[in-house]
Design an enzyme around this catalytic site. Structure first.
Site, short mmCIF file in Angstrom:
data_model
loop_
_atom_site.label_atom_id
_atom_site.label_comp_id
_atom_site.label_asym_id
_atom_site.label_seq_id
_atom_site.Cartn_x
_atom_site.Cartn_y
_atom_site.Cartn_z
CG ASN A 178 57.39 38.37 40.57
OD1 ASN A 178 58.59 38.58 40.70
ND2 ASN A 178 56.57 39.22 39.98
CG ASP A 238 59.89 39.68 32.93
OD1 ASP A 238 59.28 38.63 33.19
OD2 ASP A 238 59.67 40.76 33.49
CG ASP A 286 47.10 55.54 40.77
OD1 ASP A 286 46.23 55.58 39.87
OD2 ASP A 286 47.11 54.65 41.64
CG LEU A 287 46.15 56.94 33.89
CD1 LEU A 287 47.29 57.43 33.05
CD2 LEU A 287 45.25 56.05 33.09
NE ARG A 288 44.05 53.51 40.39
CZ ARG A 288 44.35 52.47 41.16
NH1 ARG A 288 43.46 51.51 41.34
NH2 ARG A 288 45.53 52.38 41.75
CD GLU A 307 44.44 43.72 32.76
OE1 GLU A 307 43.77 43.64 33.82
OE2 GLU A 307 45.53 43.13 32.61
#
EC number: 2.7.2.1
Length: 395
Positions: free
Chosen positions: A8, A146, A281-283, A332
């Site tokens: 990648n 993709d 950032d979701l955290r 996840e």
């Protein structure tokens, strides 16, 4: 045992995995960062050990040479002849490529022709392809797109309600992205359900900093949330997702920004970052929401509700639902988001078990016992999908 490298390539980076096929085991993986800048960083992980090297790496060809020298120098491979194929991630294949393909000069030209559709990504992917071709000219290389997985969408899904000539002349249509990930997790879901994929209607939720939803019926993508670019669809880390197009001239008028500046704002300063004002950032956002930060709570509500809408919409498109899959960083790892997305869907047979949902980063069924729709957490593995396609097309 075939050894395949999955690549990648970014504009100043090169991410790699060396895989043993068909076992699908990772022999080595790593990253070259800051290519073309001073003090480039090369990181490799193999045999349970990680090594890091800092030196000037002027271009992608130099990065490839360093990588191959390291693989042989550490005895990870005995010689370069062990490498039987190279699989390259290519972001955009346009309408030209509806499957992965062995790279020839003609194919490379085709990728260059559709580069205007992905000006940030395709040129970097091409650089990676050319760098490997220079160093390993006799090893077959495969391009894995993709967009290819979504080329099965019908016109009713991919056409915009614009003058038809825009599609004919300029290729303006929905393409969709994250196809390699959606393909991997839906095929894996069918394996876990012990049901032929041809019989399944699966909603795939790839939720990371970039996020997209796909309706996969009988193993084929029939609709997806991203559009002509990855800016469309659900709310993302820094991307707005769908907005009223008339907002663009309105924002320009109110803020004095140029069209390029507004598009940059929509791509880099919107989404979760735009709503919270402090993080993409979701955290961080989940932690702030727990402490009572109202904008963090609103951001979580907006993020989940946009995805929630697609569940109902795509279930209708597929005539029902057999499984919902969550994958990528947020999908996840965030039990909170999964719970919010699935809330109130028991009328559709979607019932999450809150105890089973308390899982992170591993495969798990999280629906209540006896619920008609399976809910599955599946860590994505785009590199394995790239390696599979490389073997399929070169062996």
């Amino acid at each position: 045992m075939a050894k395949i490298i999955a690549i990648n390539a970014g504009s100043s980076s090169l991410k790699f995995q060396l895989l043993a096929m068909p076992e699908e085991t990772v022999i080595a993986k790593g990253l070259v960062e800051r290519i073309g800048l001073k003090k480039s960083i090369f990181t490799i992980e193999a045999n349970g050990q990680q090594h890091e090297l800092t030196e000037d790496i002027p271009d992608h060809a130099a990065a490839v040479k360093l990588l191959l020298k390291d693989l042989t120098g550490r005895g990870i491979i005995a010689s370069l002849e062990e490498i039987e194929g190279i699989g390259h991630r290519v972001v955009h294949g346009g309408e030209k490529f509806n499957d992965s393909v062995v790279i020839t000069d003609e194919v490379l030209q085709g990728i260059e022709e559709v580069s205007e559709l992905a000006p940030l990504h395709n040129p970097a992917n091409i650089t990676g392809i050319k760098a490997f071709k220079e160093v390993l000219p006799n090893v077959p290389a495969v391009a894995v797109f993709d967009t290819a997985f979504h080329q099965t969408m019908p016109e009713s899904a991919f056409l915009y309600s614009l003058p038809y000539e825009y599609y004919e002349k300029y290729g303006i249509r929905k393409y969709g992205f994250h196809g390699t990930s959606h393909k991997y997790v839906t095929h894996r879901a069918a394996e876990l359900m012990e049901t032929p994929i041809e019989e399944l209607r699966i909603l795939s939720c790839h939720l990371g900093n970039g996020a997209s939803i796909a309706a996969v019926k009988g193993g084929k993508s029939i609709d997806t949330s991203m559009g002509f670019t990855p800016l469309a669809g659900v709310t993302m880390g820094t991307r707005s997702g769908n907005i009223d197009p008339a907002l663009i001239p309105y924002i320009m008028e109110k803020t004095g920004q140029s069209v390029e500046e507004v598009v940059a704002t929509l791509n880099k300063k919107s989404g979760l970052l735009g709503i919270t004002g402090f993080s993409s950032d979701l955290r961080d956002i989940e932690a702030a929401a727990k402490e009572g930060d109202e904008r963090a709570q609103v951001a979580l509500d907006v993020f989940a509700s946009r995805i929630h809408k697609y569940v109902g919409s795509y279930a209708a498109r597929m005539g029902g639902l057999d499984a919902i899959v969550f994958t990528a960083g947020i999908g996840e790892n965030s039990a909170t988001i999964r719970e919010r997305v699935l809330k109130g869907l028991s009328f559709m047979g979607v019932d999450v078990d809150l105890e089973k949902n308390n899982v992170r980063g591993k495969e798990a069924f999280i629906e209540k016992a006896g619920a008609p729709v399976k809910i599955i957490v599946i860590p994505t593995n785009e590199e394995v999908m790239i390696a599979r396609d490389t073997v399929r097309l070169t062996s």
